[in-house]
Scaffold this active site. Structure first.
Site, mmCIF file in Angstrom:
data_model
loop_
_atom_site.group_PDB
_atom_site.id
_atom_site.type_symbol
_atom_site.label_atom_id
_atom_site.label_comp_id
_atom_site.label_asym_id
_atom_site.label_seq_id
_atom_site.Cartn_x
_atom_site.Cartn_y
_atom_site.Cartn_z
ATOM 1 N N PRO A 74 0.786 -1.123 0.140
ATOM 2 C CG PRO A 74 -1.062 -1.451 1.545
ATOM 3 C CD PRO A 74 0.357 -2.159 1.008
ATOM 4 C CB CYS A 75 1.559 3.360 -2.518
ATOM 5 S SG CYS A 75 0.137 3.582 -3.553
#
Length: 296
Positions: A74-75
């Site tokens: 997840p960014c």
């Protein structure tokens, strides 16, 4: 080559690798809505797993004997959309690296937003990859130069055991298009509109785009034209009462998902899945580079 996809989302990376002929055997994801969408579109299993528990995750992943591991931790903590703080979710980058170092596939691909390359979280993950014996090719790719009609920049780290750093750099760069792909290049005359509204982050940015340019990055938010939209000097056309706003299906197609892809879930969740996804054609471009390196 057996591939597993970690942090798989709705399956952009998986689909690109499948289209290139790789055998994706399993996927792992925590978000239930994305899992249901993934299940509707793939025949191999996807598991709901918290990958921050690396020991437990490794036991599960090992059963699928992966030659290659792909994934985009997840960014949000690195993206423009977030507050640019590295919070708990950034630690999942470390989790990804630890899983790689414990399973030791022949190679791996990690995807993230462009700014992640300069983050402390990536520096930590990078050290884990190097210690595990991987040569790394690190590059920011613009999707519009890799078969996608969208100006979307993403960071990729492609690691392979026993290689020198930068081993695949030429494969990545030499095959890129000389000019950005526009919506008209990709869709021809099939869209039925020339201009469209894409809600900006703020009114300092333009909001009206032409199909004769690449689309801006598809984000997880899609709104109609607000009544008070003031216009912007760089808009491709003035706002009109019948100005087109991209539908969920059109946004999925701009992310180069096929027309047959089934978007399962409520509108908010599906918009978020589309915004989070790796464009399928960009994933396929990366998969082609992996194939070139493996044959080499």
């Amino acid at each position: 080559m057996r591939v597993v996809d970690l942090f798989a989302g709705c399956g952009g990376l998986s689909l690109g690798f499948e289209q290139q002929g790789f055998n994706v055997v399993a996927a792992f994801e925590l978000w239930v809505a994305a899992i249901k969408c993934y299940e509707a579109n793939f025949t191999h299993p996807i598991f709901q797993v918290d990958l921050s528990d690396t020991q437990a995750a490794v036991q599960l992943i090992k059963e699928y004997r992966p030659d290659i591991i792909i994934g985009g931790p997840p960014c949000q903590d690195f993206s423009h959309a977030g507050k640019r703080v590295e919070a708990k979710r950034a630690l999942l980058t470390d989790s990804y690296a630890e899983i790689i170092s414990m399973i030791k596939p022949i190679c791996f691909v990690m995807e993230n937003v462009a700014r992640a390359q300069k983050s402390n979280a990536y520096a930590s993950a990078r050290a884990i990859f190097k210690k595990a014996g991987y040569g790394l090719t690190e590059i920011v790719l613009d999707a519009s130069l890799c078969g996608t009609p969208q100006k979307r920049k993403r960071f990729f780290c492609f690691g392979m055991l026993g290689k020198e750093d930068g081993f695949a750099l030429n494969s990545f760069t030499s095959r890129q298009a000389k000019k950005a792909m526009t919506l008209r290049d990709y869709f021809g005359e099939s869209l039925g509109f020339e201009f469209y509204y894409r809600h900006p982050r703020n009114y300092n940015r333009r909001a009206v785009f032409s199909i004769d340019e690449p689309a801006p990055t598809m984000r997880g938010v899609n709104r109609p034209v607000p009544k008070g939209y003031p216009g912007h000097p760089n808009d491709a056309a003035p706002i009109t009462p019948d100005m087109h706003v991209l539908t969920i299906e059109e946004r999925g197609l701009i992310q180069t998902f096929p027309k047959t892809f089934q978007w399962v879930g409520n509108k908010t969740d599906v918009e978020q899945m589309i915004g989070n996804a790796v464009p399928v054609n960009l994933a396929k471009y990366v998969a082609q580079t992996v194939e070139i390196a493996l044959k080499g």
